[in-house]
Design a protein around this motif. Structure first.
Motif, PDB file in Angstrom:
ATOM      1  N   UNK A 216      19.105  61.326  51.473  1.00 25.90           N
ATOM      2  CA  UNK A 216      19.045  60.156  52.354  1.00 25.90           C
ATOM      3  C   UNK A 216      20.206  60.035  53.333  1.00 25.90           C
ATOM      4  N   UNK A 217      21.265  60.812  53.137  1.00 27.39           N
ATOM      5  CA  UNK A 217      22.445  60.663  53.984  1.00 27.39           C
ATOM      6  C   UNK A 217      22.699  61.881  54.874  1.00 27.39           C
ATOM      7  N   UNK A 218      21.703  62.745  54.989  1.00 30.14           N
ATOM      8  CA  UNK A 218      21.772  63.853  55.941  1.00 30.14           C
ATOM      9  C   UNK A 218      21.268  63.336  57.283  1.00 30.14           C
ATOM     10  N   UNK A 219      22.059  63.474  58.355  1.00 35.35           N
ATOM     11  CA  UNK A 219      21.713  62.837  59.639  1.00 35.35           C
ATOM     12  C   UNK A 219      20.620  63.572  60.414  1.00 35.35           C
ATOM     13  N   UNK A 220      19.420  63.598  59.827  1.00 39.66           N
ATOM     14  CA  UNK A 220      18.247  64.184  60.467  1.00 39.66           C
ATOM     15  C   UNK A 220      17.047  63.287  60.188  1.00 39.66           C
ATOM     16  N   UNK A 221      15.954  63.451  60.924  1.00 38.21           N
ATOM     17  CA  UNK A 221      14.748  62.666  60.617  1.00 38.21           C
ATOM     18  C   UNK A 221      14.337  62.852  59.157  1.00 38.21           C
ATOM     19  N   UNK A 222      13.849  61.786  58.540  1.00 40.68           N
ATOM     20  CA  UNK A 222      13.592  61.825  57.104  1.00 40.68           C
ATOM     21  C   UNK A 222      12.592  62.908  56.723  1.00 40.68           C
ATOM     22  N   UNK A 223      11.531  63.068  57.499  1.00 42.01           N
ATOM     23  CA  UNK A 223      10.524  64.079  57.162  1.00 42.01           C
ATOM     24  C   UNK A 223      11.136  65.474  57.152  1.00 42.01           C
ATOM     25  N   UNK A 224      12.020  65.735  58.109  1.00 39.48           N
ATOM     26  CA  UNK A 224      12.642  67.054  58.205  1.00 39.48           C
ATOM     27  C   UNK A 224      13.568  67.317  57.021  1.00 39.48           C
ATOM     28  N   UNK A 225      14.402  66.340  56.667  1.00 39.95           N
ATOM     29  CA  UNK A 225      15.335  66.566  55.573  1.00 39.95           C
ATOM     30  C   UNK A 225      14.617  66.607  54.220  1.00 39.95           C
ATOM     31  N   UNK A 226      13.555  65.825  54.058  1.00 37.27           N
ATOM     32  CA  UNK A 226      12.784  65.864  52.812  1.00 37.27           C
ATOM     33  C   UNK A 226      12.094  67.222  52.653  1.00 37.27           C
ATOM     34  N   UNK A 227      11.512  67.711  53.736  1.00 36.83           N
ATOM     35  CA  UNK A 227      10.816  69.001  53.688  1.00 36.83           C
ATOM     36  C   UNK A 227      11.794  70.124  53.375  1.00 36.83           C
ATOM     37  N   UNK A 228      12.977  70.074  53.998  1.00 35.44           N
ATOM     38  CA  UNK A 228      13.984  71.105  53.732  1.00 35.44           C
ATOM     39  C   UNK A 228      14.408  71.066  52.264  1.00 35.44           C
ATOM     40  N   UNK A 229      14.612  69.870  51.730  1.00 34.15           N
ATOM     41  CA  UNK A 229      15.031  69.740  50.326  1.00 34.15           C
ATOM     42  C   UNK A 229      13.963  70.280  49.378  1.00 34.15           C
ATOM     43  N   UNK A 230      12.695  70.010  49.666  1.00 31.30           N
ATOM     44  CA  UNK A 230      11.626  70.562  48.818  1.00 31.30           C
ATOM     45  C   UNK A 230      11.618  72.087  48.881  1.00 31.30           C
ATOM     46  N   UNK A 231      11.881  72.622  50.058  1.00 32.66           N
ATOM     47  CA  UNK A 231      11.958  74.080  50.198  1.00 32.66           C
ATOM     48  C   UNK A 231      13.108  74.643  49.373  1.00 32.66           C
ATOM     49  N   UNK A 232      14.231  73.933  49.381  1.00 34.40           N
ATOM     50  CA  UNK A 232      15.395  74.380  48.607  1.00 34.40           C
ATOM     51  C   UNK A 232      15.072  74.400  47.112  1.00 34.40           C
ATOM     52  N   UNK A 233      14.373  73.401  46.631  1.00 39.02           N
ATOM     53  CA  UNK A 233      14.017  73.364  45.208  1.00 39.02           C
ATOM     54  C   UNK A 233      13.118  74.550  44.851  1.00 39.02           C
ATOM     55  N   UNK A 234      12.210  74.910  45.740  1.00 35.43           N
ATOM     56  CA  UNK A 234      11.378  76.093  45.508  1.00 35.43           C
ATOM     57  C   UNK A 234      12.219  77.361  45.499  1.00 35.43           C
ATOM     58  N   UNK A 235      13.187  77.433  46.403  1.00 35.48           N
ATOM     59  CA  UNK A 235      14.055  78.612  46.460  1.00 35.48           C
ATOM     60  C   UNK A 235      14.884  78.748  45.183  1.00 35.48           C
ATOM     61  N   UNK A 236      15.364  77.618  44.679  1.00 33.95           N
ATOM     62  CA  UNK A 236      16.140  77.650  43.439  1.00 33.95           C
ATOM     63  C   UNK A 236      15.302  78.198  42.278  1.00 33.95           C
ATOM     64  N   UNK A 237      13.993  77.990  42.339  1.00 34.87           N
ATOM     65  CA  UNK A 237      13.124  78.439  41.262  1.00 34.87           C
ATOM     66  C   UNK A 237      12.527  79.816  41.474  1.00 34.87           C
ATOM     67  N   UNK A 238      13.009  80.561  42.466  1.00 39.29           N
ATOM     68  CA  UNK A 238      12.461  81.890  42.770  1.00 39.29           C
ATOM     69  C   UNK A 238      12.665  82.827  41.573  1.00 39.29           C
TER      70      UNK A 238
END
Length: 501
Positions: free
Chosen positions: A337-359
């Motif tokens: 919530x405190x990353x200075x980008x549009x919410x949809x963009x930062x949420x999508x990036x975070x979901x991608x990161x969680x997938x990457x962590x589980x590779x």
């Protein structure tokens, strides 16, 4: 078992994606760096763009050190396989491509004349590098025109001077430099050091002016995990592929290259038009903040707790219900919530990161992430914690726990030789950080080990560690001390279970 060759690849001998005809193209890109990352990131991108008909770019790969893989690349005609495997939108994905854009490879320490010939060729337009974060350093050294310079910026200064001299310093003879080293303002820093070398070497003023005006040192941000050669699977993969490739590079599908530069240069290097995640922007900072806070911040906020709890890898952390629940709470409730980008963009990036962590194809050791964790926590986690506290009036519970977990990880014994070791249920582990950090934290444990509140106050008020007195952040010292007390009483896993229950 067959080996790769341009003739066999062009003839369709192997069922693998590649640029049609596998041509050896004229060199327009000089690359200083022969490691897994550049070959699995930049060269792969150039090859994809070549295959799409958007570019016709040959790459010359120069070793940054006297030892490297130039000989192996030349023996294999510049060909190698990039194998990408991971999780995307919840599904396992896999792609394989034989890269053929590498037209030449060399060792500049032994072949400086060839390096100069490449650098002074009128067709050359781009210079790409990855010499590690320590590579872009201002190290004074004499100018040695007949032999290879030692440091990377000195090499660039010498090569640019040779180009300036050979081509007359014309406006169109300047290069576009794209450093991929993971430091802030990498292009600007490289330019500053190149000009410093020029001044120290007493080179003509016209050269410095040409560097300043007609060469483009672009700041970039890169992101892809590229573990490299899949040694444990090499035999099985060769049997499946029908050829052996000792230069194969394995990586994850995710990739992003953010380049801070003008749109006109994007048209010259149109990777973004080939379906690649290459972003040209006039402000790289929001993307850096996104990566540092979400990817790196989540790593640092969770790795130490997971390691002390008995888990060894990022994938293991994601497979552990308690640890993944903790990370999910911290990621989406306290960081994103405190990353200075549009919410949809930062949420999508975070979901991608969680997938990457589980590779499942990447083994990322938590103990490696733990290196220099105090400075990492300050840069990667503390800004999110401060923003949360400013918005809510007190420090967040999950990130406060990450600080308590850091203090527990640093509960170690400092030896006379300066090494430090800690202990978890699985046994001892090394604690690696600057000597001043190890001394401060081991000393705090020695004095206040039986009093979590006193230990937390002593460490958090040490501005030399954090760049600030963290006891001034509302609620942080209290929450951290409370969490540390539970960790000491119940163990890390017991404390995590209590936190996420």
């Amino acid at each position: 078992m067959r080996l790769l060759s341009r003739v066999s690849l062009a003839a369709g001998a192997f069922d693998v994606a590649h640029t049609a005809g596998a041509p050896r193209l004229p060199v327009t890109v000089l690359q200083i760096g022969d490691g897994n990352f550049l070959r699995g990131f930049v060269d792969w991108m150039v090859d994809v763009a070549n295959g799409a008909g958007l570019m016709s770019a040959g790459v010359a790969v120069a070793q940054p050190l006297d030892q490297g893989v130039a000989g192996l690349l030349n023996a294999q005609e510049g060909l190698y396989t990039v194998l990408l495997r991971g999780i995307e939108q919840g599904k396992e994905v896999e792609a394989r491509r034989v890269v053929s854009c590498v037209s030449d490879a060399l060792n500049p320490y032994a072949e400086w004349d060839r390096m100069l010939a490449l650098a002074t060729a009128p067709a050359l337009r781009f210079l790409v590098s990855n010499t590690t974060e320590a590579g872009i350093a201002d190290v004074a050294e004499p100018y040695t025109p007949g032999t290879c310079q030692q440091s990377f910026p000195a090499k660039v200064a010498a090569l640019l001077h040779a180009r300036f001299t050979a081509l007359g310093g014309t406006p169109d003879s300047g290069l576009v430099l794209l450093p991929c080293e993971l430091i802030e303002a990498n292009g600007a820093k490289l330019k500053r050091i190149v000009l410093a070398h020029a001044k120290r070497w007493g080179l003509e003023s016209g050269f410095a002016a040409w560097v300043e005006v007609h060469n483009h040192f672009l700041n970039t941000l890169v992101d892809r995990i590229v573990p490299g050669y899949p040694r444990d699977e090499a035999a099985a993969l060769a049997a499946t592929w029908g050829y052996e490739d000792p230069l194969a590079v394995a990586g994850e599908p995710f990739h992003v290259w953010v380049i801070e530069g003008p749109a006109a240069l994007a048209e010259e290097f149109p990777l973004h038009k080939a379906g690649l995640n290459v972003v040209w922007t006039d402000d790289l900072q929001p993307y850096r903040t996104r990566k540092v806070r979400i990817l790196n911040g989540a790593h640092t906020a969770s790795a130490l707790a997971a390691f002390v709890a008995g888990v060894d890898t990022v994938k293991g952390m994601m497979d552990d219900p308690t640890l993944s629940a903790y990370l999910n709470t911290v990621m989406f409730g306290e960081i994103v919530p405190f990353v200075p980008l549009p919410d949809a963009e930062r949420q999508d990036y975070a979901r991608t990161i969680m997938e990457r962590f589980g590779n499942p194809y990447i083994r990322h050791e938590l103990i490696a992430i733990a290196l220099n964790s105090v400075s990492k926590w300050q840069v990667r986690v503390l800004p999110s914690l401060k923003d949360y506290a400013a918005a809510h009036g007190e420090a967040p519970d999950g990130l406060s726990f990450s600080l308590a977990a850091l203090l527990r990880f640093y509960k170690g014994t400092l030896a006379a030789d300066g090494t430090c070791s800690g202990s978890r249920d699985a046994g001892p582990y090394p604690i690696r950080d600057d000597a001043a950090v190890l001394t401060a934290l081991s000393g705090a444990w020695a004095v206040h080990g039986g009093d979590p509140a006193a230990l937390v106050k002593a460490v958090l008020s040490n501005a030399a560690l954090w760049g600030d007195d963290l006891t001034r952040i509302p609620g942080l010292a209290h929450r951290t001390a409370a969490h540390l007390a539970v960790i000491e009483e119940r163990g890390m896993r017991g404390a995590l279970e209590a936190l996420v229950s």
